[in-house]
Design a protein around this motif. Structure first.
Motif, short mmCIF file in Angstrom:
data_model
loop_
_atom_site.label_atom_id
_atom_site.label_comp_id
_atom_site.label_asym_id
_atom_site.label_seq_id
_atom_site.Cartn_x
_atom_site.Cartn_y
_atom_site.Cartn_z
N HIS A 1 0.82 -1.23 0.00
CA HIS A 1 0.00 0.00 0.00
C HIS A 1 0.85 1.26 0.00
O HIS A 1 0.41 2.31 0.44
N GLU A 2 2.10 1.18 -0.46
CA GLU A 2 2.98 2.36 -0.49
C GLU A 2 2.87 3.09 -1.83
O GLU A 2 3.29 4.24 -1.95
N PHE A 3 2.34 2.42 -2.83
CA PHE A 3 2.39 2.97 -4.18
C PHE A 3 0.99 3.23 -4.70
O PHE A 3 0.15 2.32 -4.70
N ARG A 4 0.72 4.46 -5.15
CA ARG A 4 -0.63 4.81 -5.63
C ARG A 4 -0.64 5.11 -7.13
O ARG A 4 -1.64 5.57 -7.67
N GLY A 5 0.51 4.89 -7.79
CA GLY A 5 0.58 5.20 -9.22
C GLY A 5 0.19 4.00 -10.08
O GLY A 5 -0.59 3.15 -9.67
N ARG A 6 0.75 3.96 -11.26
CA ARG A 6 0.46 2.89 -12.21
C ARG A 6 1.73 2.11 -12.53
O ARG A 6 2.82 2.53 -12.15
N TYR A 7 1.57 1.00 -13.22
CA TYR A 7 2.70 0.09 -13.46
C TYR A 7 3.11 0.04 -14.92
O TYR A 7 2.34 0.41 -15.80
N HIS A 8 4.31 -0.50 -15.12
CA HIS A 8 4.72 -0.90 -16.47
C HIS A 8 5.51 -2.21 -16.33
O HIS A 8 6.53 -2.23 -15.63
N VAL A 9 5.03 -3.25 -16.97
CA VAL A 9 5.66 -4.57 -16.85
C VAL A 9 6.54 -4.82 -18.08
O VAL A 9 6.07 -4.82 -19.22
N LEU A 10 7.83 -5.03 -17.82
CA LEU A 10 8.81 -5.15 -18.90
C LEU A 10 8.74 -6.48 -19.64
O LEU A 10 9.07 -6.58 -20.81
N GLY A 11 8.36 -7.53 -18.92
CA GLY A 11 8.38 -8.86 -19.53
C GLY A 11 9.74 -9.52 -19.45
O GLY A 11 10.07 -10.38 -20.26
N GLY A 12 10.55 -9.15 -18.43
CA GLY A 12 11.84 -9.78 -18.23
C GLY A 12 12.88 -8.77 -17.80
O GLY A 12 12.54 -7.64 -17.41
#
Ligand code: ZN
Length: 197
Positions: free
Chosen positions: A97-108
């Motif tokens: 619950h520390e992060f309120r932004g969005r993600y980007h998954v690199l795939g490796g």
């Protein structure tokens, strides 16, 4: 020894990680003893994840439909992106619950020895998402390949968008470990103590 349909189930189960032949047999016998309803529910659940779950078109997290629940959530900040290696890395970070932004998954992660080069990761897609971003948190694993990936991305971001703050999770994470296995207190502390790269 086993009837062919039973042997087939054992063979399929033994392809799962951490499941040896003996465990696969035990599970197969268990399925055989289950009620029809329970056994078919398992088969249906496997079919459903394959048919209904795919990668989010924005962040490449797992999603039911074209976009994941986090990208669809209007309450999530649009100005912060957290970059992770795999979709399963999102879960422990969400638990803190520390992060309120969005993600980007690199795939490796970058690994020249294994033939994983920058163009094999979803970096171009990341660089296309920088509009309106003020901070990118690099939460790749604290491994050699994860560190190399973080440094590569930090360099590229400084060049493309020097106004964006690029941060890395603080130490305290087990070196050589995977984010997936970090407890949430350690990971939460690493998150709140992230430093500029
Ligand atoms: Zn998404």
């Amino acid at each position: 020894m086993l009837a062919p349909p039973l042997q087939r189930l054992v063979t399929e189960l033994s392809k799962l990680p951490g499941i040896g032949n003996r465990t696969a047999q035990r599970l197969a016998f268990h399925v055989l003893r289950q009620t029809d309803a329970d056994a078919y529910a398992l088969a249906q659940a496997i079919q459903d994840v394959k048919e209904k779950i795919s990668l989010c078109e924005i962040c490449f997290n797992w999603a039911e439909g074209p976009r994941c629940a986090i990208c669809l959530d209007e309450r999530r900040e649009r100005s912060t992106l957290c970059v992770v290696e795999e979709p399963q890395d999102v879960i422990p970070i969400e638990r803190t619950h520390e992060f309120r932004g969005r993600y980007h998954v690199l795939g490796g992660a970058l690994s020249p020895i294994d033939g994983v080069e920058p163009e094999d990761l979803r970096l171009a897609q990341l660089y296309r998402r920088l509009d309106g971003i003020t901070e990118v948190v690099l939460a790749t694993n604290p491994t050699t390949t994860g560190e190399a990936t973080a440094l590569h991305i930090a360099g590229a971001l400084h060049e493309r968008a020097p106004e964006i703050a690029v941060t890395r999770l603080a130490s305290g994470l087990p070196v050589g470990g995977d984010l997936e296995y970090a407890d949430e207190v350690t990971l939460g502390r690493a998150f709140s103590g992230r430093r500029a790269l």
